[in-house]
Design an enzyme around this catalytic site. Structure first.
Site, PDB file in Angstrom:
ATOM      1  N   GLY A  38      12.922  -6.366  19.894  1.00 51.46           N
ATOM      2  CA  GLY A  38      11.677  -6.719  20.563  1.00 51.46           C
ATOM      3  C   GLY A  38      10.480  -6.472  19.656  1.00 51.46           C
ATOM      4  O   GLY A  38      10.584  -5.769  18.646  1.00 51.46           O
ATOM      5  N   VAL A  59      16.787   3.937  24.659  1.00 50.51           N
ATOM      6  CA  VAL A  59      17.465   4.291  25.908  1.00 50.51           C
ATOM      7  C   VAL A  59      18.734   5.099  25.690  1.00 50.51           C
ATOM      8  O   VAL A  59      19.324   5.585  26.669  1.00 50.51           O
ATOM      9  CB  VAL A  59      17.797   3.042  26.753  1.00 50.51           C
ATOM     10  CG1 VAL A  59      16.531   2.349  27.208  1.00 50.51           C
ATOM     11  CG2 VAL A  59      18.727   2.083  25.991  1.00 50.51           C
ATOM     12  N   ASN A  99      22.059   6.762  30.985  1.00 53.14           N
ATOM     13  CA  ASN A  99      20.741   7.382  31.098  1.00 53.14           C
ATOM     14  C   ASN A  99      19.887   6.726  32.173  1.00 53.14           C
ATOM     15  O   ASN A  99      19.175   7.418  32.926  1.00 53.14           O
ATOM     16  CB  ASN A  99      20.020   7.334  29.749  1.00 53.14           C
ATOM     17  CG  ASN A  99      20.615   8.310  28.744  1.00 53.14           C
ATOM     18  OD1 ASN A  99      21.142   9.360  29.117  1.00 53.14           O
ATOM     19  ND2 ASN A  99      20.544   7.968  27.471  1.00 53.14           N
ATOM     20  N   TYR A 145      29.468  -5.668  21.856  1.00 52.82           N
ATOM     21  CA  TYR A 145      28.588  -6.214  22.896  1.00 52.82           C
ATOM     22  C   TYR A 145      29.372  -6.541  24.167  1.00 52.82           C
ATOM     23  O   TYR A 145      29.015  -6.100  25.261  1.00 52.82           O
ATOM     24  CB  TYR A 145      27.894  -7.465  22.370  1.00 52.82           C
ATOM     25  CG  TYR A 145      26.874  -8.051  23.311  1.00 52.82           C
ATOM     26  CD1 TYR A 145      25.671  -7.390  23.582  1.00 52.82           C
ATOM     27  CD2 TYR A 145      27.092  -9.280  23.926  1.00 52.82           C
ATOM     28  CE1 TYR A 145      24.728  -7.936  24.431  1.00 52.82           C
ATOM     29  CE2 TYR A 145      26.147  -9.834  24.780  1.00 52.82           C
ATOM     30  CZ  TYR A 145      24.970  -9.161  25.026  1.00 52.82           C
ATOM     31  OH  TYR A 145      24.035  -9.699  25.884  1.00 52.82           O
ATOM     32  N   LYS A 149      28.996  -4.180  27.483  1.00 50.35           N
ATOM     33  CA  LYS A 149      28.449  -4.684  28.742  1.00 50.35           C
ATOM     34  C   LYS A 149      29.454  -4.563  29.890  1.00 50.35           C
ATOM     35  O   LYS A 149      29.085  -4.308  31.036  1.00 50.35           O
ATOM     36  CB  LYS A 149      28.026  -6.148  28.567  1.00 50.35           C
ATOM     37  CG  LYS A 149      26.796  -6.340  27.690  1.00 50.35           C
ATOM     38  CD  LYS A 149      25.526  -5.880  28.380  1.00 50.35           C
ATOM     39  CE  LYS A 149      24.280  -6.309  27.631  1.00 50.35           C
ATOM     40  NZ  LYS A 149      23.034  -5.936  28.324  1.00 50.35           N
ATOM     41  N   ARG A 186      20.973 -17.366  17.357  1.00 44.76           N
ATOM     42  CA  ARG A 186      21.388 -18.100  18.555  1.00 44.76           C
ATOM     43  C   ARG A 186      21.233 -19.600  18.309  1.00 44.76           C
ATOM     44  O   ARG A 186      20.392 -20.045  17.538  1.00 44.76           O
ATOM     45  CB  ARG A 186      20.561 -17.674  19.767  1.00 44.76           C
ATOM     46  CG  ARG A 186      20.735 -16.218  20.109  1.00 44.76           C
ATOM     47  CD  ARG A 186      20.091 -15.897  21.429  1.00 44.76           C
ATOM     48  NE  ARG A 186      19.613 -14.527  21.468  1.00 44.76           N
ATOM     49  CZ  ARG A 186      19.192 -13.922  22.566  1.00 44.76           C
ATOM     50  NH1 ARG A 186      19.177 -14.572  23.714  1.00 44.76           N
ATOM     51  NH2 ARG A 186      18.773 -12.671  22.521  1.00 44.76           N
TER      52      ARG A 186
END
Length: 320
Positions: A38, A59, A99, A145, A149, A186
């Protein structure tokens, strides 16, 4: 009623649009991001709003704040980014979920997990329904990933059963739009950047593999609807556009929209790359009254305009 809402990964592509949408509804928004993928640029237009707060935080470490709702969006989502540091990707998915679930339990908040269509792996069922358990390689290069997830989903439902936490799980399919990272690998951003630069359009495999592309505003609408749904609506719920396109069709449309001189160039298909990906959104339609509204051509036009401005700006800065 105004709510105080935490968005992890809030300075990312999808997270920044979610911040905007929730602010426009009159809520207070705490945007948390470690800026791995980000950028502050994505939320700089929100900095003057007194109801918006930006916090740099990872996080994988606990966070102690007081909030009513949590959207757990934090995790690199493109293969280039999540494979760069696969151990950290797994930590972000799993430790991050632990968390945020712990925080939600402490403050009695509703919490939404941004899961992914990657939990279906290279699917043997088409289109994919939420009841499908998936076909995932647990030891492949994408597993950090995919399995991260999947484990996060497990944790969410264990907290739901064990602690009666108010959870929501959204399985997000391919999403595109402005603020995508130009080098995230992507397919939409790749094709647009290559086309605008008149470089070869790189298609992996024969180009007959299919994807379904959801414009970011439609996805954000689905996430907000899911968070606002009754407590017994936990998900998982597919959020994506069910219109299916081959990768070659996407490339040809991008070339047409940009007026590019690019030619298509084929390369070997990456390991574990899914052949088909299309959501069955019956559950979202019935439960949330949601379906995407923006068609691919319209969404791509907006995305092309964003990347054209971005590349022009970058070119100006390089020349200066």
């Amino acid at each position: 009623m105004q709510r105080r809402i935490l968005i992890t990964g809030g300075a990312g592509f999808i997270g920044s649009f979610l911040c905007e949408a929730l602010l426009s509804e009159g809520h207070e928004v705490l945007c948390v991001d470690n800026f791995y993928t980000g950028t502050r640029r994505n939320v700089e237009q929100l900095m003057g709003d007194k109801r918006f707060e930006l916090m740099r935080h990872d996080v994988t470490f606990p966070l102690y704040v007081e909030v009513d709702d949590i959207y757990n969006m934090a995790c690199p989502a493109s293969p280039i980014h999540y494979q760069r540091d696969p151990v950290q990707t797994t930590k972000t998915a799993v430790h991050g979920a632990i968390n945020m679930l712990g925080l939600a339990k402490r403050v009695k908040a509703r919490i939404l997990q941004a899961s992914t269509s990657e939990v279906y792996g290279d699917p043997q069922v088409h289109p994919q329904t939420e009841d499908y358990w998936g076909h995932v390689n647990a030891v492949g290069p994408r597993a950090c990933y995919d399995e991260g997830k999947r484990c996060a989903e497990t944790l969410f439902f264990d907290y739901y059963r064990q602690h009666r936490l108010r959870i929501k799980v959204a399985r997000i399919f391919n999403t595109y739009g402005p603020r995508m990272h130009p080098n995230d690998g992507r397919v939409v951003s790749n094709f647009i950047v290559q086309a605008l630069r008149n470089e070869p359009i790189t298609i992996y495999g024969d180009g007959n593999q299919s994807r379904s592309f959801c414009y970011v505003s439609d996805l954000v609408d689905g996430l907000i609807r899911l968070m606002g749904s009754p407590d017994d609506v936990t998900g998982p719920i597919n959020l994506g556009n069910p219109n299916e396109f081959s990768i070659r069709e996407l490339a040809e449309l991008v070339v047409s929209l940009t007026g590019s001189r690019s030619k298509i160039e084929h390369r070997p298909l990456p390991m574990d790359d899914p052949r088909q990906r299309q959501p069955d959104i019956s559950r979202a339609e019935k439960t949330l009254g949601w379906e995407p509204k923006v068609q691919l051509k319209e969404g791509l036009e907006k995305t092309v305009a964003y990347f054209h401005a971005l590349l022009s700006e970058d070119g100006s800065s390089e020349r200066s």
